[in-house]
Design a protein around this motif. Structure first.
Motif, PDB file in Angstrom:
ATOM      1  N   ALA A 320      42.356  39.284  40.565  1.00 33.48           N
ATOM      2  CA  ALA A 320      43.386  40.282  40.259  1.00 33.48           C
ATOM      3  C   ALA A 320      43.621  40.783  41.826  1.00 33.48           C
ATOM      4  O   ALA A 320      44.626  41.503  41.914  1.00 33.48           O
ATOM      5  CB  ALA A 320      43.000  41.362  39.638  1.00 33.48           C
ATOM      6  N   ALA A 323      47.497  40.000  43.031  1.00 35.63           N
ATOM      7  CA  ALA A 323      48.364  40.505  42.114  1.00 35.63           C
ATOM      8  C   ALA A 323      48.483  42.060  42.105  1.00 35.63           C
ATOM      9  O   ALA A 323      49.328  42.820  42.251  1.00 35.63           O
ATOM     10  CB  ALA A 323      47.864  40.133  40.561  1.00 35.63           C
ATOM     11  N   VAL A 324      47.002  42.882  42.055  1.00 34.20           N
ATOM     12  CA  VAL A 324      47.049  44.370  42.341  1.00 34.20           C
ATOM     13  C   VAL A 324      47.861  44.659  43.450  1.00 34.20           C
ATOM     14  O   VAL A 324      48.494  45.867  43.519  1.00 34.20           O
ATOM     15  CB  VAL A 324      45.748  44.843  41.746  1.00 34.20           C
ATOM     16  N   SER A 326      50.155  43.337  45.404  1.00 30.86           N
ATOM     17  CA  SER A 326      51.745  43.172  45.182  1.00 30.86           C
ATOM     18  C   SER A 326      52.300  44.313  44.196  1.00 30.86           C
ATOM     19  O   SER A 326      53.264  44.661  44.526  1.00 30.86           O
ATOM     20  CB  SER A 326      52.078  41.869  45.157  1.00 30.86           C
ATOM     21  N   LYS A 327      51.482  44.533  43.258  1.00 30.36           N
ATOM     22  CA  LYS A 327      51.957  45.237  42.063  1.00 30.36           C
ATOM     23  C   LYS A 327      52.230  46.858  42.819  1.00 30.36           C
ATOM     24  O   LYS A 327      52.966  47.457  42.209  1.00 30.36           O
ATOM     25  CB  LYS A 327      50.961  45.371  40.945  1.00 30.36           C
ATOM     26  N   GLU A 359      50.820  30.786  44.327  1.00 30.48           N
ATOM     27  CA  GLU A 359      49.980  32.022  43.759  1.00 30.48           C
ATOM     28  C   GLU A 359      50.974  33.089  43.784  1.00 30.48           C
ATOM     29  O   GLU A 359      51.354  34.063  43.020  1.00 30.48           O
ATOM     30  CB  GLU A 359      48.566  32.294  43.883  1.00 30.48           C
ATOM     31  N   MET A 360      51.349  33.363  45.165  1.00 31.33           N
ATOM     32  CA  MET A 360      52.265  34.323  45.450  1.00 31.33           C
ATOM     33  C   MET A 360      53.642  34.405  45.010  1.00 31.33           C
ATOM     34  O   MET A 360      54.326  34.993  44.758  1.00 31.33           O
ATOM     35  CB  MET A 360      52.226  34.371  47.144  1.00 31.33           C
ATOM     36  N   GLN A 362      53.972  32.590  42.050  1.00 27.57           N
ATOM     37  CA  GLN A 362      54.303  32.711  40.599  1.00 27.57           C
ATOM     38  C   GLN A 362      53.961  34.280  40.393  1.00 27.57           C
ATOM     39  O   GLN A 362      54.348  34.748  39.254  1.00 27.57           O
ATOM     40  CB  GLN A 362      52.979  32.004  39.985  1.00 27.57           C
ATOM     41  N   LEU A 363      53.195  34.954  41.260  1.00 20.57           N
ATOM     42  CA  LEU A 363      53.071  36.573  40.813  1.00 20.57           C
ATOM     43  C   LEU A 363      54.240  37.293  41.190  1.00 20.57           C
ATOM     44  O   LEU A 363      54.423  38.569  40.997  1.00 20.57           O
ATOM     45  CB  LEU A 363      51.930  37.110  41.783  1.00 20.57           C
ATOM     46  N   VAL A 365      55.485  37.730  44.214  1.00 13.10           N
ATOM     47  CA  VAL A 365      55.434  38.453  45.521  1.00 13.10           C
ATOM     48  C   VAL A 365      56.659  38.111  46.309  1.00 13.10           C
ATOM     49  O   VAL A 365      57.049  38.839  46.924  1.00 13.10           O
ATOM     50  CB  VAL A 365      54.103  38.058  46.339  1.00 13.10           C
TER      51      VAL A 365
END
Length: 413
Positions: A320, A323-324, A326-327, A359-360, A362-363, A365
Motif C-alpha cells: 500500500a 497508494a497511501v 498518493s491518497k 503502478e503510478m 493505475q493508482l 497518481v
C-alpha cells in the motif's frame, strides 16, 4: 474591589509591582526589589526573563528571600481593616531550600531512604517552576542520570526494584523541563545516558516511562550539535520504531516521529532508520491514523527516508506504499499534499522503472498530478514538482487511457 475597599488607601509598598495586588507572600530579589512570590516566580519561569522587572539588572542570583517583616505588616494591616473587606492572608508555607534538596540527593545513597527521597524530590519538582530551577541548579540531573544509567549499582530495598527506581528518576528528569545547558550536559555523558534511555524504551511493563524517555530524547536532540547524533546506536532506531508500532499515545507517537525527523539527515541515520523497519510501520500509520498533524509528520519522515535508495525500495515493497502516499494529496492539508508530491518525485526520479510507472498510472497518481496543475492548492513549488514528474515520464504516460479525458489537457508538453 468593594466600595468600602476603595475608600481605604493601600500603602504602596504592600503592592506587588507586577500584579499590582496586595502581596500575599512578599519576597526580595538580589536587586533589593520586593515582589509577590507567585508573580516573580511566573516572571522568572520564562527563561527569556533574566532581569529584575523594575531595575532591569541582570540576575546572577535568582534566590528569593522571604520578607517576613513586610508580610507581618501586611497581615496586621489586613486584620485591622477587616471591617472594610480586607481578608488576612494565611502565613505561606516556606518553599524548599537548596540545602533541603541536597539532603534528598544524599539520601539517594542510603538504601532504606532511596525511594522515599525520589518520591519527595518528584513532589518538589511538580510544585512550582522555581522548584524545578532550584533542583536543576544543585546538580540533581547528574544524580538522576546516574540512577537511570546504573540502576543495578544502587542498593535497593526489598520493596523496590531497580526498574521502579529508574522509572521514578526518568519521570523526575522529564518534569524538570531542563535548560538547554542541562540537556546538552546529559547528552555529553559518553553516550551512556542515551543508551540508558534506549533501554527504558525497551521496557514493556511501563508505557509512561517509555513515553518520558522519548520526550527526554527529543528535548536533548533539539539542542545538541548535528555531529553529536551521527554515532547513534542502531538499537536506538529499533526501539523508536517499536514505540511507533505500539502506538502508546498520540503524544508519544508525535515525539518519536519528530525525534527521527531531527536525527535522520545526519550521518547514516537514514539508513539505520530504514534498517530498523520504520518505513512499513510509517505506511501502516498512514493507513490507520486520521490525525492531521501525525499524517503530515509521517509524510515528512517518509520523504527523509526516501532520499536513500533503501528507503524508496521499502516504500515500493509495501503493497500500500505508493497508494497511501498518493491518497493523502488533497485529502489532509496543503502541507500533507506538498510532502506527498515530494515523495512521489523521488520515486519517479530515482526508482521509476516500468512496473513502478505502470503502478503510478493505475493508482491514479498521474491523473491526480494533472489535476494538481489545474488548481492553486499547494503553492508553486509543489506544482513545479508535479510538472517535473509528469515531464519525466511523458513518453509512457501522456497518451494513456488511464488519464481522465478532462485532465489530459493539463498534461505538460
Amino acid at each position: 474591589m468593594s466600595d468600602s475597599e476603595k475608600c481605604i488607601e493601600i500603602p504602596s509598598f504592600f503592592v506587588c509591582p507586577i500584579s499590582l495586588e496586595i502581596m500575599k507572600d512578599p519576597v526580595t530579589l538580589s536587586t533589593g526589589i520586593t515582589y509577590d512570590r507567585e508573580s516573580i516566580e511566573k516572571w522568572l519561569s520564562n527563561k527569556k526573563n533574566v532581569t529584575c522587572p523594575i531595575t532591569k539588572q541582570v540576575l546572577t542570583d535568582i534566590d528569593l528571600t522571604p520578607n517576613h517583616t513586610l508580610r507581618r505588616l501586611i497581615q496586621s494591616w489586613c486584620t485591622i481593616n477587616a471591617p472594610f473587606g480586607f481578608e488576612r492572608f494565611p502565613t505561606p508555607r516556606l518553599p524548599v531550600s537548596k540545602p533541603q534538596i541536597l539532603k534528598l540527593l544524599q539520601d539517594l545513597k542510603t538504601p532504606n531512604l532511596q525511594m522515599k527521597s525520589l518520591k519527595r524530590l518528584k513532589t518538589i519538582v511538580l510544585e512550582s517552576d522555581m522548584n524545578k530551577r532550584s533542583v536543576e541548579a544543585v546538580g540533581a540531573a547528574e544524580y538522576l542520570a546516574d540512577v537511570i544509567a546504573n540502576p543495578n549499582s544502587t542498593h535497593m530495598t526489598s520493596s523496590s526494584s531497580a526498574g521502579e527506581f529508574s522509572d521514578e528518576a526518568v519521570s523526575i528528569l522529564y518534569h524538570l523541563h531542563m535548560s538547554q545547558t542541562g540537556l546538552k550536559a546529559l547528552f555529553g555523558r559518553n553516550g551512556e545516558f542515551i543508551e540508558a534511555l534506549t533501554r527504558t524504551m525497551q521496557r514493556t511493563d511501563n508505557d509512561e516511562s517509555r513515553t518520558y524517555a522519548v520526550l527526554l530524547l527529543k528535548s536533548m536532540m533539539e539542542v545538541v550539535e548535528p555531529v553529536q547524533v551521527m554515532s547513534l546506536n542502531p538499537h536506538f532506531f529499533t526501539e523508536l520504531t517499536r514505540i511507533l508500532v505500539n502506538q502508546i499515545s498520540q503524544k508519544t507517537t508525535k515525539a518519536a516521529i519528530k525525534l527521527l525527523i531531527g536525527v535522520c539527515p545526519w550521518g547514516r541515520n537514514r539508513v539505520k532508520t530504514v534498517e530498523a523497519g520504520a518505513v512499513p510501520v510509517l505506511v501502516d500509520i498512514l493507513l490507520d491514523n486520521t490525525e492531521k498533524r501525525i499524517i503530515e509528520m509521517v509524510l515528512m519522515l517518509l520523504h527523509q527516508l526516501c532520499l536513500c535508495a533503501d528507503g524508496r525500495s521499502e516504500l515500493l515493497k509495501h503493497g500500500a506504499g505508493l497508494a497511501v502516499v498518493s491518497k493523502k494529496i488533497f485529502r489532509v492539508s496543503a502541507v500533507a499534499s506538498e510532502r506527498a508530491v515530494r515523495i512521489l518525485h523521488l520515486i519517479a526520479k530515482f526508482s521509476g522503472n516500468a512496473s513502478v510507472l505502470q503502478e503510478m498510472l493505475q493508482l491514479g497518481v498521474v491523473g491526480k498530478l494533472c489535476f494538481l496543475l489545474q488548481v492553486d492548492y499547494c503553492g508553486s513549488n509543489t506544482s513545479e514538482k508535479a510538472r517535473e514528474i509528469l515531464k519525466m515520464h511523458s513518453r509512457v504516460w501522456k497518451n494513456s487511457s488511464c488519464i481522465p479525458y478532462n485532465l489530459v489537457s493539463s498534461y505538460p508538453s
